[in-house]
Every structure is written in structure tokens, then in C-alpha cells.
Design a protein around this motif. Structure first.
Motif, PDB file in Angstrom:
ATOM      1  N   GLN A  79      15.336   9.042  -9.895  1.00  0.00           N
ATOM      2  CA  GLN A  79      14.515   8.867 -11.100  1.00  0.00           C
ATOM      3  C   GLN A  79      13.468   9.482 -11.412  1.00  0.00           C
ATOM      4  O   GLN A  79      12.451   9.448 -10.535  1.00  0.00           O
ATOM      5  N   VAL A  80      13.340  10.141 -12.666  1.00  0.00           N
ATOM      6  CA  VAL A  80      12.027  10.597 -12.730  1.00  0.00           C
ATOM      7  C   VAL A  80      11.553  10.453 -14.257  1.00  0.00           C
ATOM      8  O   VAL A  80      12.569  10.140 -15.344  1.00  0.00           O
ATOM      9  N   ILE A  81      10.539   9.722 -14.467  1.00  0.00           N
ATOM     10  CA  ILE A  81       9.949   9.214 -15.762  1.00  0.00           C
ATOM     11  C   ILE A  81       9.247  10.279 -16.375  1.00  0.00           C
ATOM     12  O   ILE A  81       8.235  10.938 -15.700  1.00  0.00           O
ATOM     13  N   VAL A  82       9.558  10.288 -17.670  1.00  0.00           N
ATOM     14  CA  VAL A  82       8.949  11.218 -18.630  1.00  0.00           C
ATOM     15  C   VAL A  82       7.831  10.357 -19.623  1.00  0.00           C
ATOM     16  O   VAL A  82       8.447   9.555 -20.186  1.00  0.00           O
ATOM     17  N   GLY A  83       6.652  10.837 -19.732  1.00  0.00           N
ATOM     18  CA  GLY A  83       5.938   9.874 -20.536  1.00  0.00           C
ATOM     19  C   GLY A  83       4.336  10.203 -20.419  1.00  0.00           C
ATOM     20  O   GLY A  83       4.017  11.452 -19.944  1.00  0.00           O
ATOM     21  N   ARG A  84       3.484   9.859 -21.326  1.00  0.00           N
ATOM     22  CA  ARG A  84       2.204  10.193 -21.164  1.00  0.00           C
ATOM     23  C   ARG A  84       1.238   9.341 -20.248  1.00  0.00           C
ATOM     24  O   ARG A  84       0.083   9.982 -19.775  1.00  0.00           O
ATOM     25  N   HIS A  85       1.904   8.396 -19.380  1.00  0.00           N
ATOM     26  CA  HIS A  85       0.954   7.724 -18.280  1.00  0.00           C
ATOM     27  C   HIS A  85       0.871   8.777 -17.135  1.00  0.00           C
ATOM     28  O   HIS A  85       1.825   9.582 -16.847  1.00  0.00           O
ATOM     29  N   GLN A 110      25.180  13.881 -10.528  1.00  0.00           N
ATOM     30  CA  GLN A 110      25.024  14.198 -11.955  1.00  0.00           C
ATOM     31  C   GLN A 110      23.813  13.577 -12.540  1.00  0.00           C
ATOM     32  O   GLN A 110      23.420  12.822 -11.637  1.00  0.00           O
ATOM     33  N   TYR A 111      23.403  14.144 -13.491  1.00  0.00           N
ATOM     34  CA  TYR A 111      22.062  13.914 -14.248  1.00  0.00           C
ATOM     35  C   TYR A 111      22.399  12.842 -15.268  1.00  0.00           C
ATOM     36  O   TYR A 111      22.909  13.348 -16.210  1.00  0.00           O
ATOM     37  N   TYR A 112      21.911  11.780 -15.816  1.00  0.00           N
ATOM     38  CA  TYR A 112      21.697  10.935 -16.819  1.00  0.00           C
ATOM     39  C   TYR A 112      20.054  10.836 -17.618  1.00  0.00           C
ATOM     40  O   TYR A 112      19.191  10.544 -16.938  1.00  0.00           O
ATOM     41  N   GLU A 133      22.997   9.244 -21.759  1.00  0.00           N
ATOM     42  CA  GLU A 133      23.946  10.615 -21.832  1.00  0.00           C
ATOM     43  C   GLU A 133      23.760  11.358 -20.609  1.00  0.00           C
ATOM     44  O   GLU A 133      22.747  11.597 -19.950  1.00  0.00           O
ATOM     45  N   GLU A 134      25.016  11.854 -20.260  1.00  0.00           N
ATOM     46  CA  GLU A 134      25.050  12.942 -18.764  1.00  0.00           C
ATOM     47  C   GLU A 134      24.470  14.229 -19.450  1.00  0.00           C
ATOM     48  O   GLU A 134      24.651  14.649 -20.635  1.00  0.00           O
ATOM     49  N   LEU A 135      23.410  14.789 -18.607  1.00  0.00           N
ATOM     50  CA  LEU A 135      22.951  16.065 -19.004  1.00  0.00           C
ATOM     51  C   LEU A 135      23.785  17.284 -18.314  1.00  0.00           C
ATOM     52  O   LEU A 135      24.309  17.145 -17.398  1.00  0.00           O
ATOM     53  N   ARG A 136      23.838  18.148 -19.121  1.00  0.00           N
ATOM     54  CA  ARG A 136      24.540  19.445 -18.770  1.00  0.00           C
ATOM     55  C   ARG A 136      23.483  20.475 -18.821  1.00  0.00           C
ATOM     56  O   ARG A 136      22.485  20.452 -19.282  1.00  0.00           O
ATOM     57  N   TYR A 146       7.183  17.859 -27.997  1.00  0.00           N
ATOM     58  CA  TYR A 146       7.468  18.733 -26.812  1.00  0.00           C
ATOM     59  C   TYR A 146       8.980  18.851 -26.758  1.00  0.00           C
ATOM     60  O   TYR A 146       9.795  17.902 -27.059  1.00  0.00           O
ATOM     61  N   LYS A 147       9.670  20.228 -26.085  1.00  0.00           N
ATOM     62  CA  LYS A 147      10.802  20.375 -25.629  1.00  0.00           C
ATOM     63  C   LYS A 147      10.951  20.798 -24.459  1.00  0.00           C
ATOM     64  O   LYS A 147      10.139  21.471 -23.880  1.00  0.00           O
ATOM     65  N   LEU A 148      12.019  20.123 -23.741  1.00  0.00           N
ATOM     66  CA  LEU A 148      12.146  20.300 -22.308  1.00  0.00           C
ATOM     67  C   LEU A 148      13.675  20.900 -22.269  1.00  0.00           C
ATOM     68  O   LEU A 148      14.590  20.284 -23.094  1.00  0.00           O
ATOM     69  N   ILE A 149      14.034  21.749 -21.385  1.00  0.00           N
ATOM     70  CA  ILE A 149      15.204  22.190 -21.227  1.00  0.00           C
ATOM     71  C   ILE A 149      15.661  21.756 -19.823  1.00  0.00           C
ATOM     72  O   ILE A 149      14.949  22.121 -18.853  1.00  0.00           O
ATOM     73  N   PHE A 150      16.730  21.303 -19.669  1.00  0.00           N
ATOM     74  CA  PHE A 150      17.364  20.666 -18.349  1.00  0.00           C
ATOM     75  C   PHE A 150      18.261  21.962 -17.956  1.00  0.00           C
ATOM     76  O   PHE A 150      19.014  22.586 -18.463  1.00  0.00           O
ATOM     77  N   ARG A 151      17.884  22.246 -16.782  1.00  0.00           N
ATOM     78  CA  ARG A 151      18.669  23.303 -15.845  1.00  0.00           C
ATOM     79  C   ARG A 151      19.226  22.717 -14.596  1.00  0.00           C
ATOM     80  O   ARG A 151      18.211  22.065 -13.839  1.00  0.00           O
ATOM     81  N   LEU A 152      20.234  23.161 -14.351  1.00  0.00           N
ATOM     82  CA  LEU A 152      20.871  22.687 -13.253  1.00  0.00           C
ATOM     83  C   LEU A 152      21.642  23.875 -12.704  1.00  0.00           C
ATOM     84  O   LEU A 152      22.502  24.466 -13.074  1.00  0.00           O
ATOM     85  N   THR A 153      20.950  24.494 -11.591  1.00  0.00           N
ATOM     86  CA  THR A 153      21.513  25.877 -10.890  1.00  0.00           C
ATOM     87  C   THR A 153      21.650  25.699  -9.448  1.00  0.00           C
ATOM     88  O   THR A 153      21.008  24.710  -8.715  1.00  0.00           O
TER      89      THR A 153
END
Length: 161
Positions: A79-85, A110-112, A133-136, A146-153
């Protein structure tokens, strides 16, 4: 010793191919192979097959122009949290970001992505995120400004954007 049915050459019993003509000895009936033996051999070959390459998930934080990767976060936890804290794995400053804004969960390969009740919401590919939602690979995540791009390589992948 076994004799090749095609060319008649004598071959040691432990050879799988004829030493003279290269024909597989099993395929021409030189050894008695029943259905059970064939199934066992196929299963053993399957066990020896190389596994799928390990996949690595990352979030690419784009600069405010959206043209360059400013930072890369590897998603190695379940689990990864995104935020300002400051305790968030992906810490983004700004008053448009909630303390605990969104989370990325890793479940069964899978990543959600889900919003954590943030004030301004989370976008997935330009659409408001509702629920989880499932990430692709190459999904775009919007968090405040902000914009983040999810990469699965695959491990060892050296490609570019």
C-alpha cells in the motif's frame, strides 16, 4: 544401444537425438513411450520453463508543465499513500493536496488506485475516480495540480516514455 529408424545408426540409450541424422529418437518410435510418460515429460518441461519476468511498478511525477519526469517513486509496498503529509510515501506539497489524498494497493500482481476522501478528488486518465480502479501501464493520475504516470514494466526494461 538403440537404432535410429531413419538412418539405422546405433545411438547410446541416453541420447535424445540420432548422432548421424539428428532425428529425435523418441519421435520415431525407438523407445517405448506410453501416454503417462509423455504427460510426465511435458509437466517436467513446464516446471523448467522460465518464469515471467518480474514486474516493477513506479509512479512518475511529472513537472508542472507535464513534459518531464521530475521524480520516480518505486511502488514496493503493498500500500502506497499519496498526500501532503510527510509520512506519505509520495509526499506532494500544496494546498490542493489532502494530507492522505489517494492510495495505490498491490494485490495479487495487480495495482489499484482509490481516493481516500480527499477534498479535491483524484483523477484517473482525466476522469474523476469513483471507488477503486485497476491501474494499467501508462495510466495518468491527477492529484491536485500534480500529474503522476503509473508505469508497470518488466525488470531490466530500458525503454522510454
Amino acid at each position: 544401444m538403440s537404432t535410429c529408424a531413419r538412418c539405422g545408426a546405433s545411438n547410446p540409450d541416453d541420447h535424445r537425438f540420432c548422432k548421424d541424422c539428428g532425428v529425435p529418437l523418441d519421435s520415431v518410435g525407438n523407445r517405448a513411450v506410453d501416454d503417462d510418460t509423455i504427460i510426465i515429460q511435458l509437466l517436467e518441461r513446464h516446471d523448467d520453463a522460465p518464469s515471467l519476468p518480474e514486474r516493477i511498478a513506479r509512479l512518475w511525477l511529472l513537472d508542472l508543465t507535464g513534459e518531464h519526469v521530475e521524480r520516480v517513486y518505486e511502488l514496493s509496498d503493498e500500500q502506497v499513500i499519496v498526500g501532503r503529509h510527510e509520512d506519505c510515501a509520495v509526499c506532494l506539497p500544496g494546498n490542493t493536496i489532502s494530507r492522505r489524498h489517494a492510495q495505490v494497493r498491490h494485490v495479487g500482481g495487480q495495482y489499484y488506485l482509490s481516493d481516500l476522501g480527499s477534498t479535491n478528488g483524484t483523477l484517473l486518465n482525466g476522469e474523476a475516480l469513483v471507488g477503486e480502479e485497476e491501474l494499467r501501464d501508462r495510466d495518468e493520475i491527477g492529484v491536485g495540480i500534480y500529474k503522476l504516470i503509473f508505469r508497470l514494466t518488466s525488470l531490466g526494461y530500458t525503454g522510454t516514455i
